[in-house]
Design a protein around this motif. Structure first.
Motif, mmCIF file in Angstrom:
data_model
loop_
_atom_site.group_PDB
_atom_site.id
_atom_site.type_symbol
_atom_site.label_atom_id
_atom_site.label_comp_id
_atom_site.label_asym_id
_atom_site.label_seq_id
_atom_site.Cartn_x
_atom_site.Cartn_y
_atom_site.Cartn_z
ATOM 1 N N MET A 1 27.080 48.472 25.126
ATOM 2 C CA MET A 1 28.388 47.923 25.765
ATOM 3 C C MET A 1 27.923 47.884 27.289
ATOM 4 O O MET A 1 28.339 47.085 27.994
ATOM 5 C CB MET A 1 29.325 49.236 25.542
ATOM 6 N N THR A 2 26.958 48.791 27.640
ATOM 7 C CA THR A 2 26.550 48.722 29.125
ATOM 8 C C THR A 2 26.024 47.348 29.648
ATOM 9 O O THR A 2 26.238 46.450 30.478
ATOM 10 C CB THR A 2 25.723 49.879 29.527
ATOM 11 N N THR A 3 25.144 46.957 28.640
ATOM 12 C CA THR A 3 24.357 45.579 28.602
ATOM 13 C C THR A 3 25.487 44.675 28.389
ATOM 14 O O THR A 3 25.418 43.715 29.619
ATOM 15 C CB THR A 3 23.467 45.344 27.616
ATOM 16 N N LYS A 4 26.461 44.487 27.863
ATOM 17 C CA LYS A 4 27.689 43.483 27.683
ATOM 18 C C LYS A 4 28.217 43.540 29.006
ATOM 19 O O LYS A 4 28.637 42.421 29.406
ATOM 20 C CB LYS A 4 28.437 43.698 26.405
ATOM 21 N N ALA A 5 28.438 44.640 29.460
ATOM 22 C CA ALA A 5 29.549 44.744 30.742
ATOM 23 C C ALA A 5 28.377 44.184 31.875
ATOM 24 O O ALA A 5 29.257 43.366 32.630
ATOM 25 C CB ALA A 5 29.700 46.000 31.250
ATOM 26 N N ARG A 6 27.369 44.315 31.845
ATOM 27 C CA ARG A 6 26.504 43.676 32.830
ATOM 28 C C ARG A 6 26.275 42.126 32.857
ATOM 29 O O ARG A 6 26.394 41.528 33.829
ATOM 30 C CB ARG A 6 25.279 44.262 32.906
ATOM 31 N N ILE A 7 26.183 41.876 31.933
ATOM 32 C CA ILE A 7 26.177 40.405 31.545
ATOM 33 C C ILE A 7 27.276 39.737 31.973
ATOM 34 O O ILE A 7 27.267 38.714 32.403
ATOM 35 C CB ILE A 7 25.865 40.153 30.005
ATOM 36 N N SER A 8 28.571 40.301 31.390
ATOM 37 C CA SER A 8 29.788 39.707 31.709
ATOM 38 C C SER A 8 30.008 39.736 33.311
ATOM 39 O O SER A 8 30.476 38.711 33.683
ATOM 40 C CB SER A 8 30.963 40.523 31.096
ATOM 41 N N GLN A 9 29.737 40.762 33.892
ATOM 42 C CA GLN A 9 29.603 40.917 35.334
ATOM 43 C C GLN A 9 28.832 39.722 36.072
ATOM 44 O O GLN A 9 29.282 39.106 36.858
ATOM 45 C CB GLN A 9 29.185 42.174 35.831
ATOM 46 N N PHE A 10 27.535 39.568 35.699
ATOM 47 C CA PHE A 10 26.673 38.478 36.198
ATOM 48 C C PHE A 10 27.517 37.175 36.002
ATOM 49 O O PHE A 10 27.251 36.186 36.834
ATOM 50 C CB PHE A 10 25.414 38.628 35.447
ATOM 51 N N CYS A 11 27.740 36.895 34.632
ATOM 52 C CA CYS A 11 28.299 35.469 34.546
ATOM 53 C C CYS A 11 29.597 35.191 35.397
ATOM 54 O O CYS A 11 29.666 33.964 35.920
ATOM 55 C CB CYS A 11 28.639 35.495 32.941
ATOM 56 N N SER A 12 30.441 36.392 35.309
ATOM 57 C CA SER A 12 31.642 36.176 36.341
ATOM 58 C C SER A 12 31.264 35.881 37.856
ATOM 59 O O SER A 12 31.834 35.158 38.468
ATOM 60 C CB SER A 12 32.403 37.379 36.091
ATOM 61 N N TYR A 13 30.189 36.546 38.239
ATOM 62 C CA TYR A 13 29.630 36.397 39.632
ATOM 63 C C TYR A 13 29.298 34.769 39.728
ATOM 64 O O TYR A 13 29.333 34.402 40.755
ATOM 65 C CB TYR A 13 28.718 37.192 40.095
ATOM 66 N N ILE A 14 28.487 34.481 38.655
ATOM 67 C CA ILE A 14 27.838 33.159 38.964
ATOM 68 C C ILE A 14 28.749 32.030 39.056
ATOM 69 O O ILE A 14 29.021 31.084 39.747
ATOM 70 C CB ILE A 14 26.558 32.969 37.662
ATOM 71 N N VAL A 15 29.904 32.214 38.077
ATOM 72 C CA VAL A 15 31.033 31.168 37.791
ATOM 73 C C VAL A 15 31.711 31.188 39.346
ATOM 74 O O VAL A 15 32.108 30.203 40.155
ATOM 75 C CB VAL A 15 32.078 31.404 36.811
ATOM 76 N N LEU A 16 32.106 32.466 39.768
ATOM 77 C CA LEU A 16 32.775 32.526 40.977
ATOM 78 C C LEU A 16 32.183 32.093 41.916
ATOM 79 O O LEU A 16 32.856 31.388 42.957
ATOM 80 C CB LEU A 16 33.261 34.001 41.203
ATOM 81 N N ILE A 17 31.001 32.065 42.349
ATOM 82 C CA ILE A 17 30.177 31.910 43.599
ATOM 83 C C ILE A 17 30.118 30.437 43.434
ATOM 84 O O ILE A 17 30.190 29.640 44.582
ATOM 85 C CB ILE A 17 28.806 32.416 43.499
ATOM 86 N N PHE A 18 29.851 29.821 42.381
ATOM 87 C CA PHE A 18 29.762 28.216 42.301
ATOM 88 C C PHE A 18 31.090 27.556 42.622
ATOM 89 O O PHE A 18 31.145 26.704 43.272
ATOM 90 C CB PHE A 18 29.111 27.934 40.768
ATOM 91 N N ASN A 19 32.169 28.039 41.868
ATOM 92 C CA ASN A 19 33.338 27.449 42.027
ATOM 93 C C ASN A 19 34.091 27.781 43.504
ATOM 94 O O ASN A 19 34.677 26.676 43.948
ATOM 95 C CB ASN A 19 34.412 28.135 41.193
ATOM 96 N N VAL A 20 33.630 28.701 43.981
ATOM 97 C CA VAL A 20 34.217 29.012 45.360
ATOM 98 C C VAL A 20 33.405 28.140 46.388
ATOM 99 O O VAL A 20 33.857 27.586 47.372
ATOM 100 C CB VAL A 20 34.040 30.400 46.017
ATOM 101 N N THR A 21 32.149 27.717 46.111
ATOM 102 C CA THR A 21 31.365 26.834 47.041
ATOM 103 C C THR A 21 31.778 25.630 46.739
ATOM 104 O O THR A 21 32.019 24.812 47.740
ATOM 105 C CB THR A 21 29.700 27.032 46.531
ATOM 106 N N ALA A 22 31.963 25.282 45.520
ATOM 107 C CA ALA A 22 32.353 23.915 45.442
ATOM 108 C C ALA A 22 33.917 23.476 45.865
ATOM 109 O O ALA A 22 34.175 22.571 46.538
ATOM 110 C CB ALA A 22 32.556 23.715 43.726
ATOM 111 N N GLY A 23 34.766 24.704 45.949
ATOM 112 C CA GLY A 23 36.079 24.513 46.380
ATOM 113 C C GLY A 23 35.958 24.302 48.175
ATOM 114 O O GLY A 23 36.571 23.630 48.600
ATOM 115 N N ALA A 24 35.328 25.210 48.519
ATOM 116 C CA ALA A 24 34.873 25.181 50.053
ATOM 117 C C ALA A 24 34.454 23.998 50.535
ATOM 118 O O ALA A 24 34.907 23.617 51.238
ATOM 119 C CB ALA A 24 34.407 26.586 50.470
ATOM 120 N N LEU A 25 33.599 23.516 49.671
ATOM 121 C CA LEU A 25 33.010 22.187 50.067
ATOM 122 C C LEU A 25 33.971 21.146 50.059
ATOM 123 O O LEU A 25 34.153 20.148 50.890
ATOM 124 C CB LEU A 25 31.761 21.880 49.380
ATOM 125 N N TYR A 26 34.811 20.913 48.908
ATOM 126 C CA TYR A 26 35.713 19.857 48.666
ATOM 127 C C TYR A 26 36.759 19.871 49.625
ATOM 128 O O TYR A 26 37.220 18.760 49.949
ATOM 129 C CB TYR A 26 36.382 20.116 47.178
#
Length: 274
Positions: free
Chosen positions: A1-26
């Protein structure tokens, strides 16, 4: 469960960083370009806004223009964050359900080690079935909560993908800041659709793996009562756990491919009409 939580956190950060970058650029690329040109000494006369709007007053006068730029940019970015928070929540809930399924699979693999005492083994098998039922109920609740949201997100993002793709297809100029921000926006919207379809595919795969884990256990060395309980798990796992879009279609990578194909077809129609 700890591994799943870390994977979920990592995926959430990646999506957040990319979308915020794309939104700020747009929403802020044109204003940033104007500021850079102004600092470089160019004679900049245009004053673009993050969002093209029509106002009943002169918006190019200071400090009204600067205030409008800040307010519109912050308002646009507040539309980006809720979508990413929703994606992170979906990641967390689905990965939690998949982590519980992994625990059940591990217990099924180790169940042969607990067959020395008949009563204890029977109790363990019954607890696994009860935990499996709780995972099924939890997955159904996830589908109830996010089914309509996923449907609206897919329909809206499909339209946005079509129009952004039309802009890219009809752009005959060299690569500039306008084309670059459109490309980032296109990739960001496509990523949102992919995230929803990916979590549905992942949950489906994990639910099927539970039946395989039950079959690969040492069921042939168990008593008939144990085998009957494992048979219930195998039969129930054949009905895959999924996340649907409004109860119309299951979300999977196949659905993501169909959405992108349909978007490309609509783009071709729009281009022909354009």
């Amino acid at each position: 469960m700890t591994t799943k939580a870390r994977i979920s956190q990592f995926c959430s950060y990646i999506v957040l960083i990319f979308n915020v970058t794309a939104g700020a650029l747009y929403f802020g690329a044109e204003n940033l370009t104007a500021i850079v040109q102004l600092l470089a000494g160019y004679n900049v006369t245009s004053r673009p806004l993050p969002v093209r709007i029509q106002l009943p007053f002169d918006a190019e006068q200071s400090p009204i223009y600067e205030l409008l730029v800040i307010v519109l940019f912050l308002h646009s970015m507040t539309l980006v964050f809720p979508v990413n928070l929703l994606s992170g929540l979906v990641f967390s809930l689905v990965f939690h359900a998949c982590g519980q399924i992994d625990i059940i699979c591990q217990e099924l693999k180790n169940i042969s080690e607990k067959m020395s005492h008949y009563g204890s083994s029977t109790y363990t098998t019954g607890m696994l079935i009860e935990r499996h039922n709780r995972v099924i109920s939890f997955s159904k609740n996830i589908d109830k909560v996010f089914s309509f949201i996923a449907l609206m997100q897919i329909l809206g993002n499909t339209l946005v993908i079509c129009f952004l793709g039309l802009v890219l297809m009809t752009s005959h100029t060299d690569i500039d800041i306008g084309l670059l921000k459109t490309m980032f926006a296109y990739m960001g919207i496509s990523l949102e659709v992919f995230v929803v379809c990916f979590v549905g595919e992942y949950l489906c795969i994990k639910s099927k793996s539970l039946g395989d884990a039950a079959y690969e256990s040492l069921w042939y060395n168990m008593s008939p009562s144990h085998v009957k309980k494992l048979l219930l798990i195998i039969m129930r796992s054949q009905k895959q756990l999924t996340i649907t879009a409004g109860g119309i279609t299951n979300l999977s990578l196949e659905s993501f491919t169909s959405i992108m194909k349909a978007s490309a077809s609509y783009m071709s129609v729009l281009k022909a009409m354009y």
